[in-house]
Design an enzyme around this catalytic site. Structure first.
Site: not given
Ligand code: ATP
Ligand code: MG
Length: 551
Positions: A33, A257, A267
């Site tokens: 995102e 994760r 984020k």
């Molecule tokens: P955050 O919680 O840090 O805001 P998010 O999951 O909202 O992260 P996205 O931009 O939606 O962030 O993530 C893109 C991809 O990266 C998704 O498939 C998500 O599952 C993966 N991802 C995000 N954080 C992690 C992590 N800590 N370890 C592994 N994969 C991750």
């Molecule tokens: Mg997300």
């Protein structure tokens, strides 16, 4: 016997799917995102998605999951592309979930026509209350029984901007008694009169994650849609939408994760650190972002290697940041150019070395390289800078460095003997006087003298002055995110700025894309953002040894 590395569970699934002929080739996607910069957790997901496709000859899409207009921005889109490319991966296509808004709208209309979606006028609180609890089934709101015609008309009016934010939502008609709360008539669309970074003001209704993600996967014919474990409970809904719409059956798989200690990784929290100026932007070298790690001097290889070592699991755990540091140390040891830098200088005068006379010594660029990486010139003269901490007025036991009457070797140069020293009124050592042994030059030593300690130095007449930044962990606690206010556990000593360091002259030509081992001090790189011509700033990437004290 060659030992084969065992497959992780996703590789096993992919191999099975290819073997059984379920797919001729695989297609993955990385779906960030664009509401912030990528962090080391995303790097794990990138290595996994792109890595699987690379290993099995498949393809990977980069898809921006941009269904929330309020928090998204093109700055983030650009940084995400830069970071993935820097990590060394190439996407086959770049798509945006917003590319599919028309198609998703049609999908929603189709579900309404099938009697599987309805417009609900209830407030968010009313919907929450009517959902029941995991043990008590939900109850229908008065709007659940609307006719298909009415729903079609209202949904179109929602799209046409006839209602205010929150006035109506579109819900899937699934199962209000499902033990899985995500199946209790989840929201598909909400009204948001907001400008979108790509579609502008065309839409005032936006699909929810659950209605956008699986359908986007399906449109792109993604075979293996890999996400983190918290989405496991969403999987039945993912499958339900695809089944009801009868579209390409993408499948979702979940992995744990990455959690890293002594940092935060959401984020939203990282954005707070940036906005509230706890750090100098998303690329602050203390941030767990890819751009921060890059500015800190981490290499793409070290991050990929880290992702490989931590592997892929189905169970959550916390990885020690020491492992990440180990990986970069291991990589830089093979590639970094060796240089000398004195971070906390004191003057050393070699009293038996002629005044205004210099010679050129040599030091190897990289003892790990087959040809030592060649040699660089090291000017040497009567006056040098050495580290204050390499001298002790009253030496402790087993002190092999400088002390009154003691001998040490100057790296790549001569053996010296400390004859006397000067102090100021406050007791600080201001100058150390030594004699050198002319026959002891490194590589040509005929002195027959053995010394135990070697210290680094730079010629005072040739040294260049620099700012050096030393970093410590950004948080004092292992799991700051578990605290009520994570910012309370910020480490006040996470950045130490040294303004008066002296570097050997070869570092005047330091290259932005190169790493340097400052002998005995760690791995360093030029700060790409703040360095100016003639005014270098070096960041310490990592120390040479793990010297983190857990106190
Ligand atoms: P955050 O919680 O840090 O805001 P998010 O999951 O909202 O992260 P996205 O931009 O939606 O962030 O993530 C893109 C991809 O990266 C998704 O498939 C998500 O599952 C993966 N991802 C995000 N954080 C992690 C992590 N800590 N370890 C592994 N994969 C991750
Ligand atoms: Mg997300």
């Amino acid at each position: 016997m060659i030992e084969e590395k065992s497959l992780n569970f996703l590789e096993e699934i992919v191999e099975e799917d290819l073997k059984s002929g379920k797919y001729a080739s695989i297609h993955t996607r990385f779906p960030p995102e664009p509401n912030g910069y990528l962090h080391i957790g995303h790097a794990k997901s990138i290595c996994l998605n792109f890595g699987l496709a690379d290993k099995y000859g498949g393809k990977t899409n980069l898809r921006f999951d941009d269904t929330n207009p309020v928090t998204e921005d093109t700055e983030y889109v650009d940084s995400i592309q830069e970071d993935i490319a820097w990590l060394g991966f190439h996407w086959d296509n770049v798509f945006y979930a917003s590319d599919y808004f028309d198609q998703l709208y049609q999908f929603a209309v189709e579900l309404i026509r099938k009697g599987l979606a309805y417009v609900d006028d209830s407030t968010a609180e009313e919907i929450a209350a009517s959902k029941g609890t995991p043990t008590i089934p939900g109850t229908p709101t008065p709007y659940r029984s609307r006719t298909i015609e009415e729903n079609l008309k209202l949904f179109e009016e929602m799209k046409n901007g006839m209602y205010k934010d929150g006035e109506k939502v579109l819900r899937a008609k699934v199962d209000l008694a499902s033990p899985n709360m995500h199946m209790r008539d989840p929201i598909m669309y909400r009204i948001k009169h907001a400008h979108h970074h790509r579609t502008g003001d065309k839409w005032c209704i936006y699909p929810m994650y659950d209605f956008a993600h699986g359908q986007s996967d399906s449109i792109e014919k993604i075979t293996h849609s890999i996400c983190t474990l918290e989405f496991e409970v969403h999987r039945p809904l993912y499958d339900w939408f695809i089944a009801q719409l009868n579209i390409y059956p993408s499948h979702q798989y979940e992995f744990a994760r990455l959690n890293l200690n002594y940092t935060v990784m959401s984020k939203r929290k990282l954005l707070q650190l940036v906005n509230e100026k706890y750090v100098d932007g998303w690329d602050d070298p203390r941030m767990p972002t890819i751009s921060g790690l890059r500015r800190r001097g981490y290499t793409p290889a070290s991050i990929r290697n880290f992702a490989e070592r931590i592997g892929v699991q189905r169970r959550e755990n916390i990885i020690d940041v020491g492992l990440l540091e180990f990986c970069v140390r291991e990589d830089l040891n093979k590639t970094a150019l060796r240089r000398m830098a004195v971070l906390d200088p004191v003057k050393l005068v070699i009293t038996n070395y002629p005044e205004n006379s210099f010679e050129e010594l040599e030091g190897e660029n990289n003892p790990e390289a087959p040809d030592h990486g060649g040699f660089r010139k090291l000017p040497f003269g009567r006056e040098l800078w050495i580290e204050k901490e390499d001298f002790m007025e009253i030496p402790m036991k087993k002190w092999f460095r400088l002390a009154p009457g003691a001998m040490v070797r100057l790296k790549n140069a001569y053996i010296i003997k400390c004859e006397q020293f000067e102090k100021d009124a406050d007791g600080n050592i201001t100058e150390i006087h030594c004699t050198y042994i002319p026959e002891s030059r490194s590589g040509h030593d005929t002195s027959g003298i053995n010394v135990k300690g070697t210290i680094h130095w730079v010629s005072a007449a040739h040294a260049i002055k620099a700012e050096v930044r030393l970093y410590d962990r950004l948080f004092k606690l292992e799991n700051p995110a578990a605290e009520e206010d994570f910012k309370q556990s910020i480490n006040p000593g996470s950045l130490q700025i040294i303004t008066g360091a002296y570097l050997e002259p070869a570092l005047a030509e330091a290259n932005q894309d190169e790493s340097y081992q400052f002998i005995r001090k760690g791995y360093f790189c030029l700060d790409k953002k703040l360095s100016q011509p003639g005014k270098p700033i070096f960041n310490r990437t990592v120390t040479l040894k793990d010297n983190w004290k857990k106190d």
